[in-house]
Enzyme design. Structure first.
Site, PDB file in Angstrom:
ATOM      1  N   HIS A 153       0.834  -1.206   0.000  1.00 57.53           N
ATOM      2  CA  HIS A 153       0.000   0.000   0.000  1.00 57.53           C
ATOM      3  C   HIS A 153       0.870   1.259   0.000  1.00 57.53           C
ATOM      4  O   HIS A 153       0.636   2.183  -0.791  1.00 57.53           O
ATOM      5  CB  HIS A 153      -0.915  -0.008   1.226  1.00 57.53           C
ATOM      6  CG  HIS A 153      -1.680   1.262   1.443  1.00 57.53           C
ATOM      7  ND1 HIS A 153      -2.743   1.650   0.642  1.00 57.53           N
ATOM      8  CD2 HIS A 153      -1.537   2.255   2.369  1.00 57.53           C
ATOM      9  CE1 HIS A 153      -3.217   2.811   1.064  1.00 57.53           C
ATOM     10  NE2 HIS A 153      -2.515   3.202   2.115  1.00 57.53           N
ATOM     11  N   GLU A 220      -8.625  -2.443   6.771  1.00 58.37           N
ATOM     12  CA  GLU A 220      -7.635  -2.545   7.847  1.00 58.37           C
ATOM     13  C   GLU A 220      -8.056  -3.588   8.879  1.00 58.37           C
ATOM     14  O   GLU A 220      -9.228  -3.908   9.024  1.00 58.37           O
ATOM     15  CB  GLU A 220      -7.466  -1.196   8.572  1.00 58.37           C
ATOM     16  CG  GLU A 220      -7.070  -0.055   7.654  1.00 58.37           C
ATOM     17  CD  GLU A 220      -6.514   1.149   8.409  1.00 58.37           C
ATOM     18  OE1 GLU A 220      -6.158   1.006   9.593  1.00 58.37           O
ATOM     19  OE2 GLU A 220      -6.453   2.228   7.799  1.00 58.37           O
ATOM     20  N   ASP A 252     -11.242   2.487   7.347  1.00 56.60           N
ATOM     21  CA  ASP A 252     -10.780   3.851   7.613  1.00 56.60           C
ATOM     22  C   ASP A 252     -11.111   4.709   6.390  1.00 56.60           C
ATOM     23  O   ASP A 252     -10.259   5.017   5.568  1.00 56.60           O
ATOM     24  CB  ASP A 252      -9.268   3.805   7.867  1.00 56.60           C
ATOM     25  CG  ASP A 252      -8.693   5.165   8.196  1.00 56.60           C
ATOM     26  OD1 ASP A 252      -9.408   5.971   8.818  1.00 56.60           O
ATOM     27  OD2 ASP A 252      -7.527   5.412   7.824  1.00 56.60           O
ATOM     28  N   TYR A 263      -2.575  17.481   3.886  1.00 54.24           N
ATOM     29  CA  TYR A 263      -1.749  16.569   4.690  1.00 54.24           C
ATOM     30  C   TYR A 263      -0.327  17.054   4.950  1.00 54.24           C
ATOM     31  O   TYR A 263       0.363  16.480   5.810  1.00 54.24           O
ATOM     32  CB  TYR A 263      -1.749  15.161   4.095  1.00 54.24           C
ATOM     33  CG  TYR A 263      -0.653  14.861   3.111  1.00 54.24           C
ATOM     34  CD1 TYR A 263      -0.655  15.411   1.852  1.00 54.24           C
ATOM     35  CD2 TYR A 263       0.403  14.015   3.453  1.00 54.24           C
ATOM     36  CE1 TYR A 263       0.348  15.125   0.944  1.00 54.24           C
ATOM     37  CE2 TYR A 263       1.412  13.732   2.553  1.00 54.24           C
ATOM     38  CZ  TYR A 263       1.375  14.285   1.299  1.00 54.24           C
ATOM     39  OH  TYR A 263       2.372  14.008   0.418  1.00 54.24           O
ATOM     40  N   LYS A 272      -9.852  11.968   7.233  1.00 54.75           N
ATOM     41  CA  LYS A 272     -10.028  10.668   7.887  1.00 54.75           C
ATOM     42  C   LYS A 272     -10.999  10.711   9.055  1.00 54.75           C
ATOM     43  O   LYS A 272     -11.368   9.655   9.568  1.00 54.75           O
ATOM     44  CB  LYS A 272      -8.674  10.196   8.446  1.00 54.75           C
ATOM     45  CG  LYS A 272      -7.565  10.074   7.428  1.00 54.75           C
ATOM     46  CD  LYS A 272      -7.617   8.749   6.721  1.00 54.75           C
ATOM     47  CE  LYS A 272      -6.323   8.488   5.971  1.00 54.75           C
ATOM     48  NZ  LYS A 272      -6.329   7.119   5.408  1.00 54.75           N
ATOM     49  N   SER A 276     -15.259   6.124  10.729  1.00 51.51           N
ATOM     50  CA  SER A 276     -14.438   4.913  10.686  1.00 51.51           C
ATOM     51  C   SER A 276     -15.348   3.798  11.179  1.00 51.51           C
ATOM     52  O   SER A 276     -16.001   3.942  12.211  1.00 51.51           O
ATOM     53  CB  SER A 276     -13.208   5.023  11.600  1.00 51.51           C
ATOM     54  OG  SER A 276     -12.498   6.223  11.367  1.00 51.51           O
ATOM     55  N   THR A 378      -3.970   0.376   5.694  1.00 53.75           N
ATOM     56  CA  THR A 378      -4.570  -0.354   4.579  1.00 53.75           C
ATOM     57  C   THR A 378      -3.757  -1.598   4.239  1.00 53.75           C
ATOM     58  O   THR A 378      -2.543  -1.507   4.021  1.00 53.75           O
ATOM     59  CB  THR A 378      -4.634   0.558   3.342  1.00 53.75           C
ATOM     60  OG1 THR A 378      -5.249   1.778   3.723  1.00 53.75           O
ATOM     61  CG2 THR A 378      -5.434  -0.093   2.233  1.00 53.75           C
TER      62      THR A 378
END
Lengths: 448, 448
Positions: A153, A220, A252, A263, A272, A276, A378
């Protein structure tokens, strides 16, 4: 008593059968060798949530079993563990005990639920069909940390964000992680509005505000901490798995376009934190003991620094758990079409193990508390079709997937449901299921 | 009832005096116009922590005052707020109420503590000297989010990490934030071991493991959320301050060498999670109402996107709160030397306001809960000597500071105590103090 010693015992016996008939069916995710914990109540009721154990298509109501005297014939440690499990609407009190206590309770449950149990009659009255239950997040989560343990990932996504520098130099040394948002974690069945946020097109001078256009899932494994550690007292690798209560599934959800703009330099935030979704059942490390497997690094990769190494790491550091992602669009649901598989991968392909995450997390003195939650990141496998997100499966949105319904997807559309499933299986052993994490995207809130 | 309307009322009257004599002394941080909340008990006792209000050099024990009948003559809203404040060992229940409730309780406390209060006799028995008290974190914090609101800090630090690209393109558009660690937040007096971790020298092939060599403090304002919002329901700017219970001080200790190696691509993690020290008192927004001030952007900077803008933003968006950092080394302590000032700055210089942080945080549907905690990020002013961290004051460790004791510092040494203080002051108004956040570095744990 250490779970990390991987002791198999009578609760793992493949010959065991339960007096709950559905638990003995081929392919049942919850045979008597599993016994995962969750918190539940009758759907639509105003009852308090309480701790239950999945067995077949039923849930054993633990407080009801305790009231029926089911644990009174067991030893003190077992009765204390049962008492902790029945003391509230979450699993934290049980999680705060030791692996020896967890193991004692598991053994008692195995005895109570197996064929010829003398308690069958009174416990049959303590079963609630899963089809009639609703669930809550099984622990009061103090802190949630999300890791990044799949090198496949990290490399694939790295290529999209940084074509010239896909895998950063720290990846093979540091189990990369960051703090996540606890308040928006919910259990399977979560429905959430498509998030609003700032995004900026690469060629634009300024960002714009509106609904996320690149909404994605992330497959996840979730890790629930039991026990924990005092501030300033790191957990060595040898003890790390003794601090882990069990595993579940975690989706997620991620707003890729929001993430790309926000970010730098402090990491993902609003991309994010809107939702979740976890599966309601926690599969204990003891249940997973027969499905441990070897862990290794590709030739030429650095071995872990000593603080992240342990004698048993290479022989049994990993978990052989098959992971699956499915989608059901609104059109599929209306047409009565079942969910369609998007990918299969396996947790054994993670670059960092559960024990390494716990040890790394605490090496600076950070304290973990019972009920704390870690995400694996992930979990994509080495092959392109083993990717755990649409970002990877569609090469950053450039290669649409065509579904069996004829619909195309690059990212998620309103009405899409994503379902995560996991099973541990091995020849000659019963299948151990995780249940599922299902979540559905609702349209964005009007910006009136 | 909205705090954001900045209504001054009789609790702000500069002429008010308290029957607690120390509250009327010049320069007292806790005059009757302040009335901050905390949780305390007698030092060294096994008493439960309970809610108190600072007045002069004393604490009014709220449950004791309630038992003495102090609130029985007030209206229902006031009695309910007092009941919430007395219902546990944390402030969450009071925080979960509305600004109208908080205001009602403040007005009652102002009446009870002012000169000529008919309750003086019974309330005098409910005072505990601050010198005899110890404190705990005032709320059960569900989630902690740290922001990055000082453009001066972001620019100076950005130069050190990315000389060619100091301020990232998103900074003036996005209130940059990331999730922080709750478990290691403690109240003033925290002592913590120097963290261990991985670091890598720029010219090294591989990282090494050992004690942090570049340990730093960060001067921040902490923001306690009251009220909160439901998932999927963003808080508009006009309502954002109604969700804020009050402010305190926060030292976000940072391991710079760990941070430099771990922070790409997901942000700071172990470099921040080993300790965070807050001041014990929460100063309410209502107490700070007279010290609000205008907020603006430098000419040529973009104005906030509409979702981050509000009619009152420019006239009263900011807080005029002076911030101070002091150091006391072990040698200074042994020699009886007082702490020495390292810097002064002011919260009014932040690039993003409290309301903007709340609104941005929730715009994606993320839910805030009563007791959630936000950090402002390091609050450095425009001048180099207004920097809120050693990283800035020593230009990344290149320019040592010489202390009055003759000692030099680039980063923190074992035994160093860092003290943060804050005061709101304005001509003709009483000084409103925050108290202090003090924390001390202990030697690293042996790696035996």
């Amino acid at each position: 008593m250490s779970l990390s010693s991987l002791t198999l015992n009578e609760t793992h016996d493949t010959e065991l059968r339960s007096w709950v008939p559905s638990a003995n069916a081929d392919g049942c995710p919850f045979p008597i060798q599993n016994l995962p914990y969750g918190v539940f109540r009758r759907a639509g009721s105003e009852e308090d949530f309480r701790v239950g154990v999945a067995i077949g298509d039923q849930i054993l109501d633990l407080p009801a079993a305790q009231s029926a005297g089911a644990f009174s014939g067991f030893d003190e440690a077992t009765r204390q563990a049962a008492h902790a499990a029945c003391s509230g609407s979450r699993l934290n009190a049980l999680m705060a005990l030791t692996p020896a206590s967890w193991s004692a309770l598991r053994l008692a449950l195995s005895h109570l639920l197996r064929t010829a149990s003398p308690h069958q009659t009174e416990l049959a009255a303590c079963l609630v069909p899963q089809a009639q239950a609703e669930y809550d997040v099984p622990a009061a989560i103090g802190d949630y940390t999300d890791f990044y343990t799949s090198i496949h990932h990290a490399t694939t996504v790295g290529k999209l964000f940084r074509p010239d520098n896909p895998l950063l130099p720290n990846y093979k040394w540091v189990p990369i992680g960051y703090h996540g948002r606890v308040s928006s974690i919910a259990v399977s069945g979560q429905q959430f509005r498509r998030p609003l946020g700032q995004t900026k097109a690469p060629d634009a001078d300024a960002p714009t505000f509106g609904p996320c256009k690149r909404l994605d899932y992330e497959l996840e494994i979730g890790i629930f901490i039991g026990g924990g550690n005092a501030m300033g007292e790191p957990v060595p690798m040898e003890e790390a798995e003794d601090k882990v209560f069990g595993l579940c599934l975690l989706n997620d959800w991620s707003a890729r376009d929001v993430q790309a703009w926000e970010y730098q330099p402090l990491g993902p935030f609003l991309s994010k934190s809107f939702a979740s979704t976890i599966s309601p059942w926690i599969v204990t490390l003891e249940a997973l003991a027969p499905y441990r497997c070897s862990w290794s690094r590709p030739d030429g990769d650095p071995q872990p620094l000593p603080y992240l190494d342990a004698p048993t790491l290479r022989t049994q550091g990993a978990f052989d758990v098959q992971l699956e992602v499915l989608i059901q669009t609104a059109a599929m649901r209306q047409a009565g079409q079942p969910p369609q598989r998007l990918s299969l991968s396996n947790y054994r392909d993670a670059y960092w193990t559960v024990a390494q995450l716990v040890t790394h997390h605490t090496v600076n003195g950070c304290n973990l508390r019972p009920g704390d939650f870690l995400g694996s990141g992930t979990l994509s496998g080495p092959a392109p079709d083993e990717a755990g997100s649409l970002l990877e499966l569609t090469t950053g949105g450039k290669s649409p997937l065509t579904l069996a319904s004829g619909e195309k997807r690059v990212f998620l559309e309103d009405g899409d449901t994503i379902i995560l499933r996991a099973v541990a299986r091995r020849d000659g052993l019963p299948l151990i299921g995780f249940g599922e994490s299902a979540g559905t995207v609702l349209p964005a809130r009007s910006q009136g």
